[in-house]
Design an enzyme around this catalytic site. Structure first.
Site, PDB file in Angstrom:
ATOM      1  N   ALA A  23       2.998  23.818  31.184  1.00 37.77           N
ATOM      2  CA  ALA A  23       2.069  23.588  30.074  1.00 37.77           C
ATOM      3  C   ALA A  23       1.475  22.185  30.106  1.00 37.77           C
ATOM      4  O   ALA A  23       0.254  22.015  30.071  1.00 37.77           O
ATOM      5  CB  ALA A  23       2.768  23.828  28.741  1.00 37.77           C
ATOM      6  N   ASP A  24       2.308  21.147  30.191  1.00 37.28           N
ATOM      7  CA  ASP A  24       1.816  19.779  30.137  1.00 37.28           C
ATOM      8  C   ASP A  24       0.833  19.477  31.267  1.00 37.28           C
ATOM      9  O   ASP A  24      -0.309  19.082  31.033  1.00 37.28           O
ATOM     10  CB  ASP A  24       2.978  18.783  30.234  1.00 37.28           C
ATOM     11  CG  ASP A  24       3.708  18.621  28.912  1.00 37.28           C
ATOM     12  OD1 ASP A  24       3.265  19.221  27.918  1.00 37.28           O
ATOM     13  OD2 ASP A  24       4.721  17.907  28.880  1.00 37.28           O
ATOM     14  N   PHE A  25       1.288  19.638  32.490  1.00 35.33           N
ATOM     15  CA  PHE A  25       0.505  19.168  33.624  1.00 35.33           C
ATOM     16  C   PHE A  25      -0.487  20.209  34.142  1.00 35.33           C
ATOM     17  O   PHE A  25      -1.618  19.868  34.512  1.00 35.33           O
ATOM     18  CB  PHE A  25       1.432  18.724  34.753  1.00 35.33           C
ATOM     19  CG  PHE A  25       2.332  17.591  34.364  1.00 35.33           C
ATOM     20  CD1 PHE A  25       1.806  16.435  33.810  1.00 35.33           C
ATOM     21  CD2 PHE A  25       3.709  17.676  34.511  1.00 35.33           C
ATOM     22  CE1 PHE A  25       2.619  15.381  33.423  1.00 35.33           C
ATOM     23  CE2 PHE A  25       4.538  16.629  34.126  1.00 35.33           C
ATOM     24  CZ  PHE A  25       3.994  15.483  33.582  1.00 35.33           C
TER      25      PHE A  25
END
Length: 289
Positions: free
Chosen positions: A45-47
């Site tokens: 999700a983040d990267f």
């Protein structure tokens, strides 16, 4: 960039990678049968769903500017980004490829010849012998030819027994011994390498390089000295201390103005002002790309 959707029920709530994956549906796809969903660090999700998808949006806006002559606001969130990245397994839920529940399908650990197996030295080999010809090469390397598995492999009822057989076979040799068996073959069987190995063993596949190769305008080199060999492949410049295995963290505000100056020629007081620890465009109305 936001984590949750700006117009959704979670918009005012704090969250992290695991939460964005959870509400996107992607986390429910990850993990073994009869085990809880398993978060893959914060790379999904983040990267990927966040940073990489936002960057794609920026590139799309740059392309659109070529015809419109105007910049625009680019907005992304990690919920929609994660769901987009999970498009293939999400659609497979409606087909025989992925409709058997978490951990029971061809590509999520349910299939015996698409999985990882422990070796005699407590390391692992990864198996991905999906096509029949690759499966034949796998069976040959494992020494299991002539037992009828080539014909039985589509029989899901036999998968548990076959999995146990493969697992017992892999535990009979070390990972290095299995590498010697399968290297150079089409069995789709490779060692599960870990970063300390890649860092200390030159020649392994995972040495750190630029993420893409730009032949005409190479990216900056990651590994020190590698650019001297082939700049187009390894990147240009002297490389980075630590060869890509040592992080170079920046504190908030560190280096931002220098990057804007070097990359796009912006200067504080001319194109933007520093307010409250952030950079605000002077026109205050439209963004620039």
């Amino acid at each position: 960039m936001t984590g949750f959707r700006r117009d959704g029920k979670y918009a005012a709530m704090a969250g992290h990678d695991i939460n964005y994956l959870a509400v996107s549906g992607a986390l429910g796809l990850l993990g073994r049968e009869n085990e809880k969903p398993h978060p893959p660090w914060n790379i999904f999700a983040d990267f990927a769903g966040g940073g990489a998808v936002l960057f794609q949006g920026v590139l799309l806006a740059v392309i659109a500017r070529q015809t419109s002559g105007r910049g625009q606001v680019v907005e992304a969130n990690m919920v929609d980004g994660s769901s987009y990245l999970a498009t293939f397994p999400r659609m497979a839920l409606k087909t025989p490829l992925g409709d058997k529940g978490r951990g029971n399908n061809l590509l999520d650990g349910g299939c015996p010849w698409y999985d990882t197996y422990e070796t005699a030295d407590a390391k692992y080999m990864a198996v991905g012998a999906l096509e029949p010809q690759f499966f034949v090469a796998l069976i040959k390397g494992l020494g299991l030819s002539g037992q009828g598995w080539e014909e039985k492999r589509a029989d899901v009822a036999r998968w548990p027994a076959f999995r146990h057989l493969i697992a017992d076979t892999f535990r009979g040799k070390t990972r290095a011994e299995w590498e010697a068996v399968f290297d150079g073959t089409d069995a789709c069987c490779t060692p599960v390498l870990e970063y300390p190995e890649l860092e200390s063993q030159p020649g392994r596949e995972g040495d750190q390089r630029p993420v893409v190769t730009l032949r005409e305008t190479p990216c900056l080199a990651v590994k020190q000295g590698a650019a001297l060999i082939n700049a187009a492949q390894y990147g240009q410049g002297s490389g980075i201390a630590g060869d890509g295995y040592v992080g170079q963290p920046l504190s908030p505000g560190s280096g931002g103005e220098g990057v804007l100056r070097d990359w796009v020629g912006w200067q504080s007081g001319r194109e933007y002002e520093v307010k409250g620890g952030g950079l605000v465009l002077k026109d205050g109305e439209t963004s620039k790309l």
